[in-house]
Design a protein around this motif. Structure first.
Motif, mmCIF file in Angstrom:
data_model
loop_
_atom_site.group_PDB
_atom_site.id
_atom_site.type_symbol
_atom_site.label_atom_id
_atom_site.label_comp_id
_atom_site.label_asym_id
_atom_site.label_seq_id
_atom_site.Cartn_x
_atom_site.Cartn_y
_atom_site.Cartn_z
ATOM 1 N N GLY A 75 -15.705 28.763 -26.099
ATOM 2 C CA GLY A 75 -14.689 29.806 -26.038
ATOM 3 C C GLY A 75 -14.085 29.985 -24.667
ATOM 4 O O GLY A 75 -13.022 30.602 -24.522
ATOM 5 N N LYS A 76 -14.723 29.419 -23.637
ATOM 6 C CA LYS A 76 -14.166 29.554 -22.291
ATOM 7 C C LYS A 76 -12.921 28.694 -22.169
ATOM 8 O O LYS A 76 -12.852 27.579 -22.688
ATOM 9 C CB LYS A 76 -15.191 29.148 -21.242
ATOM 10 N N LYS A 77 -11.934 29.214 -21.483
ATOM 11 C CA LYS A 77 -10.701 28.467 -21.257
ATOM 12 C C LYS A 77 -10.088 28.925 -19.945
ATOM 13 O O LYS A 77 -10.506 29.920 -19.353
ATOM 14 C CB LYS A 77 -9.736 28.662 -22.416
ATOM 15 N N GLY A 78 -9.086 28.166 -19.492
ATOM 16 C CA GLY A 78 -8.483 28.506 -18.211
ATOM 17 C C GLY A 78 -9.436 28.304 -17.069
ATOM 18 O O GLY A 78 -9.394 29.026 -16.070
ATOM 19 N N ILE A 79 -10.322 27.323 -17.183
ATOM 20 C CA ILE A 79 -11.300 27.048 -16.132
ATOM 21 C C ILE A 79 -11.168 25.600 -15.683
ATOM 22 O O ILE A 79 -10.421 24.814 -16.274
ATOM 23 C CB ILE A 79 -12.739 27.314 -16.627
ATOM 24 N N VAL A 136 -11.122 16.353 -10.691
ATOM 25 C CA VAL A 136 -11.119 17.770 -11.044
ATOM 26 C C VAL A 136 -10.326 17.893 -12.337
ATOM 27 O O VAL A 136 -9.204 17.386 -12.434
ATOM 28 C CB VAL A 136 -10.475 18.641 -9.945
ATOM 29 N N ILE A 137 -10.901 18.532 -13.334
ATOM 30 C CA ILE A 137 -10.212 18.757 -14.604
ATOM 31 C C ILE A 137 -9.824 20.227 -14.653
ATOM 32 O O ILE A 137 -10.684 21.113 -14.607
ATOM 33 C CB ILE A 137 -11.100 18.399 -15.811
ATOM 34 N N THR A 138 -8.524 20.492 -14.732
ATOM 35 C CA THR A 138 -8.029 21.859 -14.681
ATOM 36 C C THR A 138 -7.628 22.361 -16.061
ATOM 37 O O THR A 138 -7.272 21.585 -16.945
ATOM 38 C CB THR A 138 -6.810 21.969 -13.744
ATOM 39 N N ASN A 139 -7.673 23.689 -16.206
ATOM 40 C CA ASN A 139 -7.258 24.373 -17.430
ATOM 41 C C ASN A 139 -7.861 23.727 -18.673
ATOM 42 O O ASN A 139 -7.168 23.341 -19.600
ATOM 43 C CB ASN A 139 -5.727 24.399 -17.544
ATOM 44 N N ASN A 146 -21.500 19.786 -33.312
ATOM 45 C CA ASN A 146 -22.926 19.471 -33.528
ATOM 46 C C ASN A 146 -23.810 20.168 -32.500
ATOM 47 O O ASN A 146 -24.741 19.581 -31.949
ATOM 48 C CB ASN A 146 -23.162 17.955 -33.481
ATOM 49 N N ASP A 147 -23.462 21.430 -32.242
ATOM 50 C CA ASP A 147 -24.236 22.290 -31.326
ATOM 51 C C ASP A 147 -24.209 21.810 -29.874
ATOM 52 O O ASP A 147 -25.052 22.201 -29.068
ATOM 53 C CB ASP A 147 -25.697 22.401 -31.790
ATOM 54 N N LYS A 148 -23.241 20.961 -29.536
ATOM 55 C CA LYS A 148 -23.106 20.515 -28.149
ATOM 56 C C LYS A 148 -21.733 20.897 -27.617
ATOM 57 O O LYS A 148 -20.734 20.763 -28.324
ATOM 58 C CB LYS A 148 -23.304 18.999 -28.054
ATOM 59 N N ASN A 149 -21.712 21.366 -26.369
ATOM 60 C CA ASN A 149 -20.436 21.703 -25.749
ATOM 61 C C ASN A 149 -19.605 20.451 -25.521
ATOM 62 O O ASN A 149 -20.129 19.369 -25.239
ATOM 63 C CB ASN A 149 -20.667 22.395 -24.399
ATOM 64 N N GLN A 150 -18.293 20.594 -25.636
ATOM 65 C CA GLN A 150 -17.367 19.515 -25.289
ATOM 66 C C GLN A 150 -16.108 20.161 -24.736
ATOM 67 O O GLN A 150 -15.857 21.354 -24.950
ATOM 68 C CB GLN A 150 -17.055 18.648 -26.502
ATOM 69 N N ILE A 151 -15.323 19.378 -24.001
ATOM 70 C CA ILE A 151 -14.135 19.940 -23.365
ATOM 71 C C ILE A 151 -12.887 19.152 -23.751
ATOM 72 O O ILE A 151 -12.948 17.976 -24.097
ATOM 73 C CB ILE A 151 -14.268 19.953 -21.823
ATOM 74 N N SER A 152 -11.756 19.846 -23.700
ATOM 75 C CA SER A 152 -10.444 19.216 -23.867
ATOM 76 C C SER A 152 -9.476 19.946 -22.957
ATOM 77 O O SER A 152 -9.804 20.988 -22.377
ATOM 78 C CB SER A 152 -9.993 19.276 -25.328
ATOM 79 N N LEU A 153 -8.286 19.417 -22.801
ATOM 80 C CA LEU A 153 -7.295 20.016 -21.912
ATOM 81 C C LEU A 153 -6.484 21.067 -22.650
ATOM 82 O O LEU A 153 -5.987 20.819 -23.754
ATOM 83 C CB LEU A 153 -6.353 18.957 -21.353
ATOM 84 N N GLY A 154 -6.352 22.220 -22.016
ATOM 85 C CA GLY A 154 -5.423 23.213 -22.522
ATOM 86 C C GLY A 154 -4.007 22.877 -22.063
ATOM 87 O O GLY A 154 -3.763 21.846 -21.426
ATOM 88 N N PHE A 155 -3.049 23.743 -22.389
ATOM 89 C CA PHE A 155 -1.664 23.491 -21.986
ATOM 90 C C PHE A 155 -1.569 23.406 -20.465
ATOM 91 O O PHE A 155 -2.065 24.271 -19.749
ATOM 92 C CB PHE A 155 -0.746 24.604 -22.503
ATOM 93 N N GLY A 157 -3.095 21.396 -18.628
ATOM 94 C CA GLY A 157 -4.323 20.874 -18.048
ATOM 95 C C GLY A 157 -4.147 19.457 -17.530
ATOM 96 O O GLY A 157 -3.374 18.669 -18.078
ATOM 97 N N LYS A 158 -4.861 19.127 -16.492
ATOM 98 C CA LYS A 158 -4.734 17.810 -15.861
ATOM 99 C C LYS A 158 -6.106 17.276 -15.458
ATOM 100 O O LYS A 158 -7.036 18.041 -15.219
ATOM 101 C CB LYS A 158 -3.863 17.885 -14.591
ATOM 102 N N VAL A 159 -6.195 15.949 -15.401
ATOM 103 C CA VAL A 159 -7.344 15.298 -14.781
ATOM 104 C C VAL A 159 -6.846 14.728 -13.462
ATOM 105 O O VAL A 159 -6.083 13.769 -13.431
ATOM 106 C CB VAL A 159 -7.913 14.172 -15.664
ATOM 107 N N LYS A 160 -7.251 15.372 -12.367
ATOM 108 C CA LYS A 160 -6.769 14.980 -11.041
ATOM 109 C C LYS A 160 -7.853 14.173 -10.322
ATOM 110 O O LYS A 160 -8.978 14.643 -10.151
ATOM 111 C CB LYS A 160 -6.418 16.225 -10.213
ATOM 112 N N THR A 161 -7.501 12.969 -9.908
ATOM 113 C CA THR A 161 -8.452 12.134 -9.177
ATOM 114 C C THR A 161 -8.509 12.589 -7.723
ATOM 115 O O THR A 161 -7.484 12.659 -7.043
ATOM 116 C CB THR A 161 -8.038 10.656 -9.233
#
Length: 425
Positions: A75-79, A136-139, A146-155, A157-161
Motif C-alpha cells: 500500500g505504500k506509494k510515492g516512495i 534509485v527507483i523513484t515514486n 503470494n505473500d511477498k512484497n513487490q514493487i512497480s513504478l507509479g506515474f 516513476g523512474k529507475v535512475k542509474t
C-alpha cells in the motif's frame, strides 16, 4: 448502503472534485482514469488510476520518502529506494482481456534485503536497466503477491542509474555447485548434438557444450530457448554468459543456462588452456551403453551402413548448408562456398550386443584410410554404391576401438555412438 456502493460513491466524489479543481468535466476525468487503467492492462486499481490522473494534472505533489527495502509494506506509494540490480529476467509478452502487453521483472537489493520489481510496457524502454548497476527507483508502488512484497513504478516513476558497474565474471575454477547468478566468459571448445526430451512434467530441448577459459574446461548445458541460441554458435566462438547457475554433475561442477540466462558473442580475447579433450571416458561393453555416456568400446565391424557419404556444410562455421538456385547458403553466415563433409556409419559387435557407430569429418576419413582430396575425387568419379562396396571389402570383420558419446538415434529407435576418436583401426 453496502461497501461496494460506498467505494463507488467515493470514486465518483474524487472524480467530481478533480473536475472542479481543474475546470474539466467529470466525463473527461473518467476517460483519463480509464486510459490509465487500460495502459496497465487492467492491473491498476481505480484508486491508483485516479492518483495518476491527479499527478498528470499537477494537483498531487510528489513527496518521495527514501526507505530501505526491509521497511517496505503493501500500500505504500510515492516512495523511493536505492539499491543494486542483482538479476534481470527476460522480457515477457502477455495478453489479458484482449489487450497485449509486456513486462520485465528484476531483483534489486540493499543492505537490508532484496525485492522483485516489474517494469511494464513503455517503462521497459524508458528505464533500461543493467545487472550490477546501482540505482534509485523513484515514486514506486508496493503491492504483494503470494505473500511477498513487490514493487512497480507509479506515474512519473523512474529507475535512475547512480553508478554503472562492470559485470563481474567468475573464473571456471571458482565455480562450485549450488551457485546462482553466475557470469562467465570463455571459448566454446566442443559442442555436442542437441537433444529433445519429453516426460510427464514437461518437454524441452537441451544443448551441451564445453566452455574453456585460461584455467579449465567445464561442461555446460543450455536449456530450451537458450539451447536454440547456443546452437547458432560454433566451436571456437568466445561468448559471455550471464545469470547462469551451477549443479553437481557426474564429473564435477556443471554450468546450466536457464530461463534468466543471457548469451552473447564476446569481443574479449581469451587464452584457453591446452584444448585437449578432458572428458572422462569409461570402458564399456555394448550392452552397457546409456544415452549421453562418454565411452571407450571395442568391437568387430559386421556391416557398413548404406546412405549418403557426405553432406554440404559451410566452410566458415562447419554447420549444415543449403544449396539454392543462387548458390550455397548458410543460416548463420549467409551466402558462402560450401564443402562436402564426410559421414559414414557402421555396425559393430562384441560378445554382448551390436551397435551403430557414426563418424563425421576427420574420423570418417581416418576410418576409410583416405584424405579429403582423394575422398572428393571418389565422390565425383564413383557411385555411392561402388565406394561403400570397397569400404566393406576393406573393413568387414576388422576390429575397431574408439572413443565416443552415446546418443539416441530416433530413426533407428536405439542408441548409437558418435565417434570422437579412433584408437585402433
Amino acid at each position: 448502503m453496502n461497501k461496494i456502493n460506498m467505494d463507488q460513491t467515493t470514486i465518483e466524489n474524487q472524480i467530481n472534485e478533480i473536475a472542479k479543481t481543474t475546470n474539466k468535466t467529470s466525463e473527461e476525468i473518467k476517460k483519463m482514469v480509464n486510459a490509465n487503467t487500460e495502459k496497465y492492462a487492467g492491473l491498476l486499481t481505480e484508486e491508483a488510476a485516479i492518483d495518476l490522473v491527479k499527478k498528470e494534472l499537477g494537483i498531487l505533489k510528489e513527496q518521495n520518502e527514501r526507505l530501505k527495502i526491509s521497511e517496505l509494506s503493501e500500500g505504500k506509494k510515492g516512495i523511493e529506494i536505492e539499491g543494486k540490480i542483482e538479476l534481470i529476467y527476460p522480457i515477457k509478452e502477455f495478453e489479458k482481456n484482449g489487450k497485449k502487453g509486456k513486462l520485465q521483472n528484476f531483483i534489486i537489493s540493499d543492505n537490508t534485503g532484496e525485492i522483485r520489481g516489474t517494469l511494464w510496457n513503455d517503462q521497459i524502454e524508458e528505464n533500461k536497466i543493467k545487472q550490477g548497476n546501482e540505482v534509485v527507483i523513484t515514486n514506486l508502488i508496493v503491492t504483494t503477491y503470494n505473500d511477498k512484497n513487490q514493487i512497480s513504478l507509479g506515474f512519473g516513476g523512474k529507475v535512475k542509474t547512480i553508478k554503472e558497474n562492470e559485470t563481474e565474471y567468475k573464473k571456471s575454477t571458482e565455480l562450485k555447485a549450488g551457485m546462482s547468478n553466475v557470469n562467465i566468459f570463455g571459448k566454446i571448445i566442443r559442442k555436442f548434438p542437441c537433444t529433445e526430451f519429453e516426460n510427464s512434467e514437461r518437454k524441452g530441448k537441451v544443448c551441451s557444450f564445453q566452455l574453456g577459459d585460461e584455467n579449465a574446461i567445464i561442461k555446460a548445458s543450455a536449456w530450451n530457448d537458450k539451447a536454440t541460441i547456443i546452437d547458432n554458435f560454433s566451436e571456437g566462438d568466445i561468448i559471455e554468459i550471464t545469470n547462469a547457475y551451477t549443479k553437481e554433475g557426474r564429473f564435477g561442477t556443471e554450468l546450466h543456462l536457464g530461463y534468466t540466462s543471457e548469451i552473447k558473442k564476446s569481443e574479449k580475447e581469451i587464452n584457453t588452456i591446452n584444448q585437449t579433450d578432458t572428458t572422462q571416458y569409461l570402458e564399456k561393453k555394448l550392452n552397457q551403453l546409456n544415452e549421453r555416456d562418454n565411452v571407450v568400446v571395442e568391437g568387430k565391424i559386421v556391416k557398413i551402413s548404406t546412405g549418403k557419404l557426405a553432406y554440404l556444410v559451410c566452410e566458415k562455421c562447419n554447420k549444415k548448408a543449403t544449396k539454392t538456385e543462387n548458390g550455397v547458403y548458410c543460416d548463420k553466415c549467409g551466402e558462402i562456398s560450401g564443402k562436402q563433409n564426410p559421414v559414414l556409419s557402421a555396425i559393430i559387435n562384441d560378445e554382448t550386443n551390436e551397435t551403430q557407430i557414426t563418424m563425421f569429418g576427420e574420423q570418417a576419413l581416418e576410418f576409410i584410410e583416405t584424405n579429403e582430396e582423394e575422398f572428393n575425387k571418389n565422390l565425383e568419379n564413383k557411385s555411392t554404391e561402388e565406394i561403400l562396396e570397397q569400404i566393406s571389402k576393406n573393413k568387414i570383420n576388422k576390429t575397431i576401438k574408439l572413443k565416443g558419446y552415446v546418443k539416441e538415434n530416433k530413426f533407428l529407435g536405439a542408441n548409437e555412438i558418435i565417434v570422437k576418436e579412433i584408437l585402433k583401426n
